[in-house]
Design an enzyme around this catalytic site. Sequence first.
Site, PDB file in Angstrom:
ATOM      1  N   ASP A  71     -13.702  -7.488   7.150  1.00 48.57           N
ATOM      2  CA  ASP A  71     -12.959  -8.756   7.146  1.00 48.57           C
ATOM      3  C   ASP A  71     -12.852  -9.283   8.572  1.00 48.57           C
ATOM      4  OD1 ASP A  71     -11.197  -6.960   8.200  1.00 48.57           O
ATOM      5  OD2 ASP A  71      -9.448  -7.717   7.137  1.00 48.57           O
ATOM      6  N   CYS A  72     -13.997  -9.446   9.181  1.00 48.45           N
ATOM      7  CA  CYS A  72     -13.995  -9.778  10.601  1.00 48.45           C
ATOM      8  C   CYS A  72     -14.039 -11.286  10.817  1.00 48.45           C
ATOM      9  CB  CYS A  72     -15.183  -9.128  11.288  1.00 48.45           C
ATOM     10  SG  CYS A  72     -15.350  -9.587  12.991  1.00 48.45           S
ATOM     11  N   GLY A  73     -13.142 -11.775  11.676  1.00 47.70           N
ATOM     12  CA  GLY A  73     -13.066 -13.203  11.950  1.00 47.70           C
ATOM     13  C   GLY A  73     -14.072 -13.676  12.981  1.00 47.70           C
ATOM     14  N   THR A  94     -17.310 -15.836   8.269  1.00 49.27           N
ATOM     15  CA  THR A  94     -17.847 -15.803   9.623  1.00 49.27           C
ATOM     16  C   THR A  94     -19.370 -15.849   9.621  1.00 49.27           C
ATOM     17  OG1 THR A  94     -15.985 -14.421  10.187  1.00 49.27           O
ATOM     18  CG2 THR A  94     -17.771 -14.521  11.764  1.00 49.27           C
TER      19      THR A  94
END
Lengths: 344, 183
Positions: A71-73, A94
């Site tokens: 869940d990387c921004g 992203t």
Amino acid sequence: MSKKVKIVKGSGGFGGPLVIGINGKKDKVMYVTGGHKPAIVDKICEITGASAVNGFETSVPEDEIMAAVIDCGGTLRCGIYPQKGIPTINIMATGKSGPLRQYITEEIYVSNVDVDQVSVAGEDEGAEQASETVQQASSEETEKKEKTESEATYSKDKKIMETRAEQENKSLLTKIGLGAGKVINTFYQASRDAVETMLHTVIPFMGFVALLIGIIQGSGIGDLFANIMSPLAGNIWGLMVIGFVCSLPFLSPLLGPGGVIGQVLGTLIGVEIGKGNIPPNLALPALFAINTQNAADFIPVGLGLAEAETKTIEVGVPSVLYSRFLNGVPRVFVAWLASFGLYK
Amino acid sequence: MDFIVKLAEGFINLFQTGADTFIDWMGSIVPLVLMLLIAMNTLIQLIGENRINKIAQKSAGNPLLRYMVLPFLGSFMLANPMLHSLGRFLPEKYKPSYFAAAGQFAHTSNGIFPHINPAELFIFLGIASGIQQLGLPMTDLAIRYLLVGLVMNFVGGWVTDFTTSYVEKQQKVKLSKKVNIEG
């Protein structure tokens, strides 16, 4: 039960479609999402028969990972798994961003994925497999192409240098020339990297923050925020409360991703400092207060970069969360002590 | 009718304020950070990664070196996230502590050396832009941020040694204190 699963990008997402299934030893779906388990993990496991592993609690040998769910921004993780060649599914929207953005490609990465984007791969598995191999082949090909291209560009300016460097009796002039050439090339490459970082990472965030500031200042919300933030961020006790909340071990991994929360909080406090509602010397303790959760979401990945054993990661995650908690408030306090005399 | 005009003006004003802020930053912060990035990237390339790896190998024994000097130099030389890779030269037991210290050095030094963590620059810059707006120099804040960080990040790493021992007992495992470098 070894069906393949097809994952397409969500609206506004990037990459894909990925078709993945269990392949030999690779039978685990690892999710690194700050502890909670996204619904798509269950669905992928249900379809493919793979087992789910919480990457936040334990680690899996890289050669057993079928896919990674993150869940990387847009700061780090979205590049780390693609770099290792692991198919990566991001539940956030992203695209190519972060310091490892060059590894994020359509063949290995898909973003903004929710349950609806996950489906059983087409009935005729053969065709799918074929297309997958084609895809792989094409990706390999493009890789090769890129490689040869980069090699080609490299050799273009290297050949002269190399031939010169190979000469045994280099004259002083040649030596100076070679040295200067190397330094200038280094500068140029550094500049290319820096411009890339600015364009893809810093300026997009700047745009987002500027809009946020515009909305806060232009509308009435600014005054509302001032009423809430000033008593909280305007004195050391309030800052310590912010630091305390951000460092709570069950909250900190959720506040961490991308440092986005810290950056937004920082901007809000900055606006209030600019307006004079918060004394400027409190900027120092504020810097520490908004960031007590620092890197708490990144622990397993960071330890992975340090080539830590699985056992170490299992011990390390709670250990670092506890130490962040123990340190959080004292850090703010010490920073406050150190802020005396600042901007007076 | 006046009401609608007011409403529209207010609406545009939201974006105008944002746009002014943005272009102000593009003129002040962006060029400065870019120049710093280029200079730092060059310096790092010229010094080379091997030297910092050697320092890392020698830092395993002493907590002050391990949690203050090494992550400080590491963050400067390798930047976020690769600075965490230096942990591989330390014994398993100290890896979490190194991570704890290094993760914070990726921020506290970021005020003066934005190349360390440009993606999360706004933790510092968000607050510092308020200082700038008041016409005060940002550097004062950046230097104190770095110095307080130097001390408190060390404390953070060192405290993690104890929390690691505690979790070890909780989970009934023992992490090796010997360096084990493969390859």
